[in-house]
Design a protein around this motif. Structure first.
Motif, PDB file in Angstrom:
ATOM      1  N   UNK A 270      32.135  25.669  78.267  1.00  0.00           N
ATOM      2  CA  UNK A 270      33.068  24.414  79.059  1.00  0.00           C
ATOM      3  C   UNK A 270      33.726  25.219  80.382  1.00  0.00           C
ATOM      4  N   UNK A 271      33.259  24.155  81.445  1.00  0.00           N
ATOM      5  CA  UNK A 271      34.062  24.682  82.531  1.00  0.00           C
ATOM      6  C   UNK A 271      35.406  25.737  82.305  1.00  0.00           C
ATOM      7  N   UNK A 272      36.211  24.903  81.812  1.00  0.00           N
ATOM      8  CA  UNK A 272      38.315  25.178  80.868  1.00  0.00           C
ATOM      9  C   UNK A 272      37.669  26.810  80.545  1.00  0.00           C
ATOM     10  N   UNK A 273      36.715  26.537  79.363  1.00  0.00           N
ATOM     11  CA  UNK A 273      36.791  28.285  79.046  1.00  0.00           C
ATOM     12  C   UNK A 273      36.008  28.814  79.500  1.00  0.00           C
ATOM     13  N   UNK A 274      35.039  28.922  80.516  1.00  0.00           N
ATOM     14  CA  UNK A 274      34.605  29.577  81.095  1.00  0.00           C
ATOM     15  C   UNK A 274      35.078  30.244  82.410  1.00  0.00           C
ATOM     16  N   UNK A 275      35.834  29.566  83.141  1.00  0.00           N
ATOM     17  CA  UNK A 275      36.790  29.615  84.027  1.00  0.00           C
ATOM     18  C   UNK A 275      37.825  30.672  83.775  1.00  0.00           C
ATOM     19  N   UNK A 276      38.683  31.246  81.627  1.00  0.00           N
ATOM     20  CA  UNK A 276      39.317  31.876  81.672  1.00  0.00           C
ATOM     21  C   UNK A 276      38.710  33.361  81.527  1.00  0.00           C
ATOM     22  N   UNK A 277      37.592  33.534  81.848  1.00  0.00           N
ATOM     23  CA  UNK A 277      36.663  35.066  81.427  1.00  0.00           C
ATOM     24  C   UNK A 277      36.360  35.147  82.677  1.00  0.00           C
ATOM     25  N   UNK A 278      36.982  36.398  83.038  1.00  0.00           N
ATOM     26  CA  UNK A 278      36.183  37.064  84.528  1.00  0.00           C
ATOM     27  C   UNK A 278      36.282  35.851  85.521  1.00  0.00           C
ATOM     28  N   UNK A 279      37.857  35.312  85.587  1.00  0.00           N
ATOM     29  CA  UNK A 279      38.093  34.202  86.765  1.00  0.00           C
ATOM     30  C   UNK A 279      37.333  35.145  88.066  1.00  0.00           C
ATOM     31  N   UNK A 280      37.428  36.520  88.639  1.00  0.00           N
ATOM     32  CA  UNK A 280      36.992  36.531  90.154  1.00  0.00           C
ATOM     33  C   UNK A 280      35.458  36.910  89.734  1.00  0.00           C
ATOM     34  N   UNK A 281      35.165  36.839  88.571  1.00  0.00           N
ATOM     35  CA  UNK A 281      33.441  36.801  88.964  1.00  0.00           C
ATOM     36  C   UNK A 281      33.153  38.736  88.497  1.00  0.00           C
ATOM     37  N   UNK A 282      34.284  39.356  87.889  1.00  0.00           N
ATOM     38  CA  UNK A 282      33.681  40.219  88.307  1.00  0.00           C
ATOM     39  C   UNK A 282      32.352  40.774  87.126  1.00  0.00           C
ATOM     40  N   UNK A 283      31.943  42.003  87.101  1.00  0.00           N
ATOM     41  CA  UNK A 283      31.224  42.596  85.693  1.00  0.00           C
ATOM     42  C   UNK A 283      32.064  43.836  85.183  1.00  0.00           C
ATOM     43  N   UNK A 284      31.519  43.486  83.867  1.00  0.00           N
ATOM     44  CA  UNK A 284      32.257  45.109  83.656  1.00  0.00           C
ATOM     45  C   UNK A 284      31.953  45.722  82.824  1.00  0.00           C
ATOM     46  N   UNK A 285      32.239  47.200  82.493  1.00  0.00           N
ATOM     47  CA  UNK A 285      32.169  47.757  81.498  1.00  0.00           C
ATOM     48  C   UNK A 285      33.341  49.022  80.792  1.00  0.00           C
ATOM     49  N   UNK A 286      33.099  48.993  79.939  1.00  0.00           N
ATOM     50  CA  UNK A 286      34.407  49.891  79.232  1.00  0.00           C
ATOM     51  C   UNK A 286      33.936  51.755  78.865  1.00  0.00           C
ATOM     52  N   UNK A 287      35.294  52.590  79.018  1.00  0.00           N
ATOM     53  CA  UNK A 287      34.793  53.809  78.996  1.00  0.00           C
ATOM     54  C   UNK A 287      34.913  54.270  76.276  1.00  0.00           C
ATOM     55  N   UNK A 288      34.430  52.655  76.310  1.00  0.00           N
ATOM     56  CA  UNK A 288      34.732  53.502  74.912  1.00  0.00           C
ATOM     57  C   UNK A 288      33.199  54.674  74.175  1.00  0.00           C
ATOM     58  N   UNK A 289      32.740  55.319  73.367  1.00  0.00           N
ATOM     59  CA  UNK A 289      32.213  56.076  72.675  1.00  0.00           C
ATOM     60  C   UNK A 289      31.122  55.517  73.061  1.00  0.00           C
ATOM     61  N   UNK A 290      30.726  54.440  72.963  1.00  0.00           N
ATOM     62  CA  UNK A 290      29.714  53.313  72.282  1.00  0.00           C
ATOM     63  C   UNK A 290      29.974  52.025  73.261  1.00  0.00           C
ATOM     64  N   UNK A 291      29.454  52.752  74.717  1.00  0.00           N
ATOM     65  CA  UNK A 291      29.918  52.018  75.897  1.00  0.00           C
ATOM     66  C   UNK A 291      29.559  50.123  75.072  1.00  0.00           C
ATOM     67  N   UNK A 292      29.833  49.549  75.799  1.00  0.00           N
ATOM     68  CA  UNK A 292      30.152  48.144  76.021  1.00  0.00           C
ATOM     69  C   UNK A 292      30.491  47.413  77.042  1.00  0.00           C
ATOM     70  N   UNK A 293      29.575  45.874  77.188  1.00  0.00           N
ATOM     71  CA  UNK A 293      29.702  45.524  78.836  1.00  0.00           C
ATOM     72  C   UNK A 293      29.766  44.128  78.538  1.00  0.00           C
ATOM     73  N   UNK A 294      30.596  42.932  79.681  1.00  0.00           N
ATOM     74  CA  UNK A 294      30.331  42.116  79.211  1.00  0.00           C
ATOM     75  C   UNK A 294      30.950  41.599  80.875  1.00  0.00           C
ATOM     76  N   UNK A 295      29.943  39.840  81.699  1.00  0.00           N
ATOM     77  CA  UNK A 295      29.976  39.235  82.385  1.00  0.00           C
ATOM     78  C   UNK A 295      29.544  37.977  82.453  1.00  0.00           C
ATOM     79  N   UNK A 296      29.674  37.440  82.596  1.00  0.00           N
ATOM     80  CA  UNK A 296      29.535  35.909  83.330  1.00  0.00           C
ATOM     81  C   UNK A 296      28.063  35.825  84.188  1.00  0.00           C
ATOM     82  N   UNK A 297      27.272  34.327  84.343  1.00  0.00           N
ATOM     83  CA  UNK A 297      26.775  34.532  84.369  1.00  0.00           C
ATOM     84  C   UNK A 297      27.032  32.904  85.411  1.00  0.00           C
ATOM     85  N   UNK A 298      25.883  32.927  87.300  1.00  0.00           N
ATOM     86  CA  UNK A 298      26.596  31.956  87.273  1.00  0.00           C
ATOM     87  C   UNK A 298      26.646  30.058  86.670  1.00  0.00           C
TER      88      UNK A 298
END
Length: 430
Positions: A270-298
C-alpha cells in the motif's frame, strides 16, 4: 548450473520487453564475435557497432539470462574492495586507474540509459552501505574517508540518519554514495541489446557455442544450426560460462568460485506503507558477515536478498529468514507474502577483482565481478570493444594468465551451507 524451475524472477515479470531476436540459422561471418548476452557482452557489442564494426553476439539462452537478469540492480561505484585495497593489490598505476574509471562508472551507465532512452526504472539518487554494529561503522567510515580523499561525493551517516533514509531501525550508521543508484537490471540489459541492434550489431539468442576452432587466421564457432567465422572473439559469459570443446577458451570456469545470491519480492505494498521504506529511493546492502540487501521497485514492492541458493534445502532456510528479517526491519509492513523469488550466481575471484585474459591471438575474456556487475560490466565492455579495434591501452586491467582453483567447489559449498545455517538461526528471537 540449475535451471529456472525453482525461480520466479520479478525482473523477468516487470522488465521492458526484450528486442526480437532468434537463434542463429546458417553460417555467417563477422569481424568480432561476442559470447554472452549480459551487460559486458552487450556493452561490447554496442560500442563496436557504434564504431562501425560488424559484430555478432551469441547467447546460449536469452538476453540477460545469467547474472545480468538476476542481480539486485544496484549501480555502484568501484568494485567490492575499498579503493586503497585495490591499489595495494595491483599497484598504483593499475589500481589508481581502476578506482578512477570504475568510480565514474555509474555516471556512464546512467548516461547510456538517457542517450538510448532505456526503460529500466533508473533512479540515480545514491546507494546506502549500512553499518551493522561498531565494526560496520568503522568499515563505512574507512570507505568514506578513502573515497573523499579522491573527491567522491560520499558521506558517512549517523545511525539516526540511516534510520531516516531507510525507514528501518537497528543500523549503526551508513555510507551514502551519491554517484550510485538503482535500475531494473534485466530492463537495462534489454535496453543495451536494443541499442546494439539499432547500431547494427547482430544478436543470436538460444545459440550455444558447441565447438570452437582455428581456421588459419579465422576463429570458427560452431552452434547447433550454423557456424560463425570471426576475425576476433570476446568471451563475456562470466559466472555462466560453459565448457566449449576443442579450445581452452572456457578457462574462467575453472578459476571462478560460484556464489549464489537469492532475492524475494513482496506484492506491491500500500502506498502509505511503501512510502515509509527508503523514501528517497536508495538501494542498500549491509556490512554483515553474510551480506543482505533490500530495495523497492517502481511498483512499490519490497525486494530482500542475501547469500544462498534457492534449491530445495536452501529455500527451507532462506524464505522464513527473509520473512523474519523484513518483520524486524519494517514491523509496520505486517504479514509478509512473497510473489517472486529467484537466485543467481556471482563469480568470485581470489583477489575480488576481475581477471582479464588473452588466451591466444585475437581472443580476449573477462570475468569475476564478485557481485559488482552492472557498472563494471558496462565500462569493461566499452574497453573490450576498443581493445578489439587495436587500442590495448583502453583496458584498465592487465592481461594475466588463466588460473585455476582446485577448491572452488568446496568454497562454493561453504558459502551456500554457511549462509543457510546462519539464516536458519537469525532473527528467531526478539
Amino acid at each position: 548450473m540449475r535451471n529456472d524451475k525453482t525461480n520466479k524472477n520479478l525482473w523477468t515479470h516487470s522488465a521492458s520487453p526484450a528486442p526480437e531476436t532468434s537463434a542463429l540459422a546458417g553460417d555467417t561471418t563477422c569481424q568480432v564475435a561476442v559470447i554472452g548476452g549480459g551487460f559486458t557482452g552487450l556493452s561490447t557489442a554496442l560500442h563496436l557497432a557504434e564504431a562501425g564494426v560488424d559484430c555478432v553476439v551469441l547467447e546460449a539462452n536469452r538476453i540477460g539470462f545469467g547474472g545480468s537478469g538476476r542481480n539486485v540492480g544496484l549501480v555502484n561505484a568501484g568494485m567490492w574492495m575499498r579503493p586503497d585495497d585495490i591499489i595495494e593489490t595491483v599497484g598504483e598505476t593499475v589500481g589508481g586507474r581502476l578506482v578512477s574509471e570504475l568510480g565514474d562508472g555509474p555516471s556512464y551507465v546512467f548516461d547510456l540509459i538517457e542517450k538510448h532512452a532505456i526503460q529500466c526504472e533508473a533512479v540515480q539518487n545514491g546507494t546506502l552501505h549500512l553499518a551493522v554494529g561498531e565494526s560496520g561503522v568503522r568499515e563505512v567510515e574507512t570507505r568514506a574517508a578513502q573515497w573523499q580523499r579522491r573527491g567522491a561525493p560520499v558521506e558517512a551517516l549517523s545511525a539516526a540518519k540511516a534510520a531516516e533514509l531507510t525507514g528501518a531501525a537497528g543500523f549503526a550508521g551508513a555510507l551514502l554514495d551519491r554517484r550510485a543508484g538503482t535500475v531494473q537490471p534485466l530492463g537495462y540489459a534489454h535496453g543495451l541489446a536494443r541499442a546494439a541492434l539499432a547500431a547494427g550489431a547482430r544478436i543470436a539468442t538460444g545459440t550455444a557455442v558447441t565447438e570452437a576452432r582455428r581456421d588459419g587466421e579465422s576463429i570458427v564457432l560452431r552452434t547447433a544450426r550454423g557456424e560463425v567465422r570471426a576475425d576476433k572473439l570476446v568471451i563475456a559469459s562470466n559466472a555462466y560460462s560453459g565448457v566449449v570443446p576443442s579450445m581452452n577458451w572456457s578457462a574462467h570456469r575453472n578459476e571462478l568460485v560460484p556464489m549464489y545470491y537469492f532475492q524475494f519480492a513482496t506484492a506491491p505494498l500500500p502506498a502509505e506503507v511503501a512510502s515509509r521504506i527508503l523514501p528517497q529511493g536508495h538501494g542498500c546492502w549491509d556490512t554483515g558477515m553474510v551480506m543482505t540487501s533490500f530495495r523497492t521497485d517502481q511498483a512499490g514492492r519490497l525486494i530482500y536478498g542475501s547469500i544462498g541458493s534457492l534449491d530445495a534445502l536452501g529455500r527451507i532456510a532462506h524464505e522464513p529468514f527473509a520473512r523474519r528479517a523484513i518483520r524486524k526491519l519494517f514491523p509496520f509492513v505486517g504479514k509478509v507474502d512473497f510473489d517472486f523469488w529467484w537466485d543467481g550466481q556471482i563469480g568470485m575471484t581470489a583477489n575480488n577483482l576481475p581477471s582479464f585474459h588473452q588466451p591466444e591471438k585475437n581472443v580476449w575474456s573477462i570475468a569475476g565481478y564478485s557481485g559488482r556487475g552492472i557498472s563494471p560490466g558496462t565500462v569493461f565492455g566499452k574497453a573490450l570493444a576498443q581493445v578489439t579495434m587495436g587500442n590495448a591501452d583502453a583496458m584498465m586491467l592487465p592481461v594475466t594468465d588463466t588460473g585455476s582453483d582446485n577448491l572452488r567447489a568446496a568454497k562454493s559449498a561453504f558459502y551456500d551451507i554457511g549462509a543457510a545455517a546462519k539464516h536458519f538461526i537469525d532473527h528467531r528471537l526478539g
